[in-house]
Design a protein around this motif. Structure first.
Motif, PDB file in Angstrom:
ATOM      1  N   PRO A 108      39.675 -22.883 167.760  1.00 42.82           N
ATOM      2  CA  PRO A 108      40.954 -22.644 168.427  1.00 42.82           C
ATOM      3  C   PRO A 108      42.109 -22.553 167.425  1.00 42.82           C
ATOM      4  O   PRO A 108      42.070 -23.157 166.361  1.00 42.82           O
ATOM      5  N   LEU A 109      43.121 -21.797 167.819  1.00 40.06           N
ATOM      6  CA  LEU A 109      44.386 -21.713 167.097  1.00 40.06           C
ATOM      7  C   LEU A 109      45.476 -21.804 168.152  1.00 40.06           C
ATOM      8  O   LEU A 109      45.435 -21.073 169.140  1.00 40.06           O
ATOM      9  N   THR A 110      46.426 -22.720 167.951  1.00 39.84           N
ATOM     10  CA  THR A 110      47.529 -22.857 168.903  1.00 39.84           C
ATOM     11  C   THR A 110      48.849 -22.832 168.157  1.00 39.84           C
ATOM     12  O   THR A 110      48.914 -23.100 166.958  1.00 39.84           O
ATOM     13  N   VAL A 111      49.894 -22.492 168.898  1.00 39.86           N
ATOM     14  CA  VAL A 111      51.257 -22.644 168.410  1.00 39.86           C
ATOM     15  C   VAL A 111      52.031 -23.330 169.521  1.00 39.86           C
ATOM     16  O   VAL A 111      51.847 -23.020 170.700  1.00 39.86           O
ATOM     17  N   THR A 112      52.843 -24.291 169.133  1.00 36.54           N
ATOM     18  CA  THR A 112      53.688 -25.003 170.084  1.00 36.54           C
ATOM     19  C   THR A 112      55.127 -24.847 169.631  1.00 36.54           C
ATOM     20  O   THR A 112      55.439 -25.052 168.457  1.00 36.54           O
ATOM     21  N   CYS A 113      55.997 -24.449 170.563  1.00 35.43           N
ATOM     22  CA  CYS A 113      57.409 -24.339 170.264  1.00 35.43           C
ATOM     23  C   CYS A 113      58.209 -24.540 171.539  1.00 35.43           C
ATOM     24  O   CYS A 113      57.889 -23.941 172.561  1.00 35.43           O
ATOM     25  N   GLY A 114      59.182 -25.416 171.463  1.00 33.58           N
ATOM     26  CA  GLY A 114      60.047 -25.671 172.600  1.00 33.58           C
ATOM     27  C   GLY A 114      59.317 -26.097 173.858  1.00 33.58           C
ATOM     28  O   GLY A 114      59.698 -25.712 174.946  1.00 33.58           O
ATOM     29  N   GLY A 115      58.244 -26.851 173.737  1.00 33.76           N
ATOM     30  CA  GLY A 115      57.498 -27.311 174.894  1.00 33.76           C
ATOM     31  C   GLY A 115      56.487 -26.314 175.417  1.00 33.76           C
ATOM     32  O   GLY A 115      55.738 -26.602 176.337  1.00 33.76           O
ATOM     33  N   GLN A 116      56.432 -25.112 174.857  1.00 30.14           N
ATOM     34  CA  GLN A 116      55.461 -24.088 175.251  1.00 30.14           C
ATOM     35  C   GLN A 116      54.298 -24.101 174.258  1.00 30.14           C
ATOM     36  O   GLN A 116      54.510 -24.250 173.056  1.00 30.14           O
ATOM     37  N   THR A 117      53.079 -23.919 174.761  1.00 34.55           N
ATOM     38  CA  THR A 117      51.905 -23.857 173.903  1.00 34.55           C
ATOM     39  C   THR A 117      51.121 -22.597 174.230  1.00 34.55           C
ATOM     40  O   THR A 117      50.873 -22.310 175.398  1.00 34.55           O
ATOM     41  N   TYR A 118      50.764 -21.846 173.199  1.00 33.72           N
ATOM     42  CA  TYR A 118      49.966 -20.640 173.342  1.00 33.72           C
ATOM     43  C   TYR A 118      48.713 -20.826 172.499  1.00 33.72           C
ATOM     44  O   TYR A 118      48.766 -21.432 171.424  1.00 33.72           O
ATOM     45  N   SER A 119      47.590 -20.293 172.965  1.00 32.91           N
ATOM     46  CA  SER A 119      46.344 -20.504 172.228  1.00 32.91           C
ATOM     47  C   SER A 119      45.481 -19.255 172.215  1.00 32.91           C
ATOM     48  O   SER A 119      45.631 -18.360 173.046  1.00 32.91           O
ATOM     49  N   THR A 120      44.601 -19.210 171.248  1.00 34.27           N
ATOM     50  CA  THR A 120      43.599 -18.159 171.113  1.00 34.27           C
ATOM     51  C   THR A 120      42.405 -18.764 170.396  1.00 34.27           C
ATOM     52  O   THR A 120      42.440 -19.906 169.945  1.00 34.27           O
ATOM     53  N   GLN A 121      41.350 -17.995 170.285  1.00 39.44           N
ATOM     54  CA  GLN A 121      40.166 -18.377 169.515  1.00 39.44           C
ATOM     55  C   GLN A 121      40.054 -17.390 168.354  1.00 39.44           C
ATOM     56  O   GLN A 121      40.370 -16.209 168.507  1.00 39.44           O
TER      57      GLN A 121
END
Length: 146
Positions: A108-121
């Motif tokens: 997994p790879l995620t980014v978190t910014c301003g309370g939002q989290t997005y992810s991919t593999q």
């Protein structure tokens, strides 16, 4: 110019198509966002969400909010650089390096910014192992040359 910006710019020059990964998902909220590893180039259209050994790798994201942070169990991140970037819909990037001993597989790879989290593999290929053959033929020392 740092290698992150150079890599992104080089990836875009002459690019015929840049595709965002279909697997990127927003886990909370309604604002559009994404995260991916690497971008496609005109030469290689199979780079998105694939770690490339022995080459620069870049995590890219589009998200709103303060202090974006990339995370992965097998990558370390450095040199966070704000966008925008030519040819890819992202507003933050970071150099990504694989942790020693990481096996081939999907992670997994995620980014978190301003309370939002997005992810991919993303996938990691098997490491190429260079081994000198044992028992290889050996040349003489030249003492028998005539």
């Amino acid at each position: 110019m740092r290698k992150t910006v150079v890599f992104v710019a080089a990836a875009v020059i002459g690019a015929t198509a840049l595709a965002a990964p279909a697997t990127a998902q927003q886990s909370t909220g309604a604002a559009p966002g994404m995260v991916q590893l690497n971008v496609n180039t005109a030469i290689n259209q199979t780079l998105v969400d694939k770690y490339v050994r022995d080459a620069p790798n870049v995590a890219l994201a589009k998200c709103e909010g303060a202090s974006p942070t990339f995370a992965s169990p097998v990558l370390t991140f450095s040199n966070y650089t704000p966008g925008p970037f030519m040819g890819v819909d992202a507003n933050i990037s970071a150099d990504a390096a694989i942790k020693p001993g990481t096996a081939a597989g999907t992670y997994p790879l995620t980014v978190t910014c301003g309370g939002q989290t997005y992810s991919t593999q993303f996938s990691v290929p098997a490491a190429q192992v260079a081994k000198v053959p044992s028992g290889a033929a050996k040349a003489g020392d030249g003492s028998m040359a005539g």
